[in-house]
Design a protein around this motif. Sequence first.
Motif, mmCIF file in Angstrom:
data_model
loop_
_atom_site.group_PDB
_atom_site.id
_atom_site.type_symbol
_atom_site.label_atom_id
_atom_site.label_comp_id
_atom_site.label_asym_id
_atom_site.label_seq_id
_atom_site.Cartn_x
_atom_site.Cartn_y
_atom_site.Cartn_z
ATOM 1 N N SER A 43 0.845 -1.199 0.000
ATOM 2 C CA SER A 43 0.000 0.000 0.000
ATOM 3 C C SER A 43 0.875 1.242 0.000
ATOM 4 O O SER A 43 1.855 1.321 0.733
ATOM 5 C CB SER A 43 -0.891 -0.037 1.240
ATOM 6 O OG SER A 43 -1.663 1.130 1.293
ATOM 7 N N LYS A 47 0.843 2.121 -6.976
ATOM 8 C CA LYS A 47 0.154 1.292 -7.984
ATOM 9 C C LYS A 47 -0.989 2.059 -8.664
ATOM 10 O O LYS A 47 -1.122 2.025 -9.888
ATOM 11 C CB LYS A 47 -0.386 0.004 -7.337
ATOM 12 C CG LYS A 47 0.682 -0.847 -6.677
ATOM 13 C CD LYS A 47 0.104 -2.088 -6.034
ATOM 14 C CE LYS A 47 -0.953 -1.809 -4.969
ATOM 15 N NZ LYS A 47 -0.426 -1.085 -3.775
ATOM 16 N N THR A 49 -1.368 5.267 -8.808
ATOM 17 C CA THR A 49 -0.763 6.372 -9.559
ATOM 18 C C THR A 49 -0.277 5.872 -10.918
ATOM 19 O O THR A 49 -0.561 6.475 -11.957
ATOM 20 C CB THR A 49 0.422 6.963 -8.756
ATOM 21 O OG1 THR A 49 -0.067 7.357 -7.468
ATOM 22 C CG2 THR A 49 1.039 8.143 -9.462
HETATM 23 N N1 ATP Z 1 -2.802 13.645 -5.604
HETATM 24 C C1 ATP Z 1 -1.874 13.309 -4.701
HETATM 25 N N2 ATP Z 1 -1.217 14.251 -3.979
HETATM 26 C C2 ATP Z 1 -0.261 13.926 -3.086
HETATM 27 N N3 ATP Z 1 0.117 12.641 -2.841
HETATM 28 C C3 ATP Z 1 -0.492 11.668 -3.526
HETATM 29 C C4 ATP Z 1 -1.515 11.926 -4.488
HETATM 30 N N4 ATP Z 1 -1.926 10.747 -5.016
HETATM 31 C C5 ATP Z 1 -1.204 9.805 -4.404
HETATM 32 N N5 ATP Z 1 -0.330 10.336 -3.511
HETATM 33 C C6 ATP Z 1 0.611 9.609 -2.668
HETATM 34 O O1 ATP Z 1 1.388 8.753 -3.484
HETATM 35 C C7 ATP Z 1 1.631 7.513 -2.826
HETATM 36 C C8 ATP Z 1 1.161 6.376 -3.734
HETATM 37 O O2 ATP Z 1 -0.251 6.387 -3.808
HETATM 38 P P1 ATP Z 1 -1.058 5.293 -4.611
HETATM 39 O O3 ATP Z 1 -2.492 5.596 -4.425
HETATM 40 O O4 ATP Z 1 -0.531 5.257 -5.994
HETATM 41 O O5 ATP Z 1 -0.629 3.968 -3.834
HETATM 42 P P2 ATP Z 1 -1.130 2.452 -4.004
HETATM 43 O O6 ATP Z 1 0.073 1.624 -4.253
HETATM 44 O O7 ATP Z 1 -2.213 2.407 -5.010
HETATM 45 O O8 ATP Z 1 -1.698 2.113 -2.555
HETATM 46 P P3 ATP Z 1 -2.952 1.173 -2.117
HETATM 47 O O9 ATP Z 1 -2.480 -0.260 -2.228
HETATM 48 O O10 ATP Z 1 -3.182 1.562 -0.690
HETATM 49 O O11 ATP Z 1 -4.096 1.486 -3.000
HETATM 50 C C9 ATP Z 1 0.873 7.583 -1.500
HETATM 51 O O12 ATP Z 1 1.786 7.909 -0.481
HETATM 52 C C10 ATP Z 1 -0.115 8.709 -1.700
HETATM 53 O O13 ATP Z 1 -0.400 9.369 -0.516
#
Ligand code: ATP
Length: 225
Positions: A43, A47, A49
């Motif tokens: 998490s 991913k 993003t």
């Molecule tokens: N618009 C934004 N502004 C600032 N930080 C962001 C933004 N979008 C994502 N982040 C940060 O970027 C990092 C990656 O986020 P992301 O949602 O891509 O993770 P993930 O791997 O999909 O997590 P999960 O498994 O919990 O869904 C996180 O620390 C998140 O807080």
Amino acid sequence: MSNRLELQEITRTFHDGGNERTILDRLNLEVDEGEFVAVMGPSGSGKSTFLSIAGALLEPTSGRVLLDGASIIGKEKQELSELRLRKIGFIFQSANLIPYLKVEEQLMLVAKLAGMEKAKAGKRAKELLDKMELAHRRTAYPDTLSGGERQRVAIARAFMNDPAVLFADEPTASLDAARGLDVVQMIRKQVREQRKSAVMVTHDDRVLSLCDRVLWLENGKLVER
Ligand SMILES: Nc1ncnc2c1ncn2[C@@H]1O[C@H](COP(=O)(O)OP(=O)(O)OP(=O)(O)O)[C@@H](O)[C@H]1O
Ligand SMILES: [Mg+2]
């Protein structure tokens, strides 16, 4: 053309208070026609993003995204939404349904926006809702659906316009084991038989055997383990 989707040196940073955080760091990926790729990672590793950038929902800070050989970076908003409607199916981590539309209308709307003939759209919506075991919920509003039902509507909607590339962000998260497996099997079938491409973020080990490749998002890059 064999490379349906190509990400070249994708970097994405976010400003967080006074800090700049690099979430994706010169990430590369190539996905062929007929290929189904799974992406895993903890998490917060980036991913969603990554998937949003690949699916033309978010601009990278730098780098290129190519769909069927053509760059999708820097296109006008209008052109991008057309591209998304015609070529890209997206299943979000949360179902993202439109609150004031009934289940069937959610599917019909995307078909209409893409210019599909109404009779054809109606037939396809019915088939997809049947497949998702949602026929009995056809006229329900999203707030009356269970989490799993909502997710199944979102999946049907993503298939509605017969996209060339399907992106799915944890599509099985709110489904029971049997339904989760069904959904991933459905994606795999589309990919194989119709020469589509799909990228799926998942935490679900049970579905990995249905994918052609499993990649991990680590330190801003996609790596094989
Ligand atoms: N618009 C934004 N502004 C600032 N930080 C962001 C933004 N979008 C994502 N982040 C940060 O970027 C990092 C990656 O986020 P992301 O949602 O891509 O993770 P993930 O791997 O999909 O997590 P999960 O498994 O919990 O869904 C996180 O620390 C998140 O807080
Ligand atoms: Mg996520």
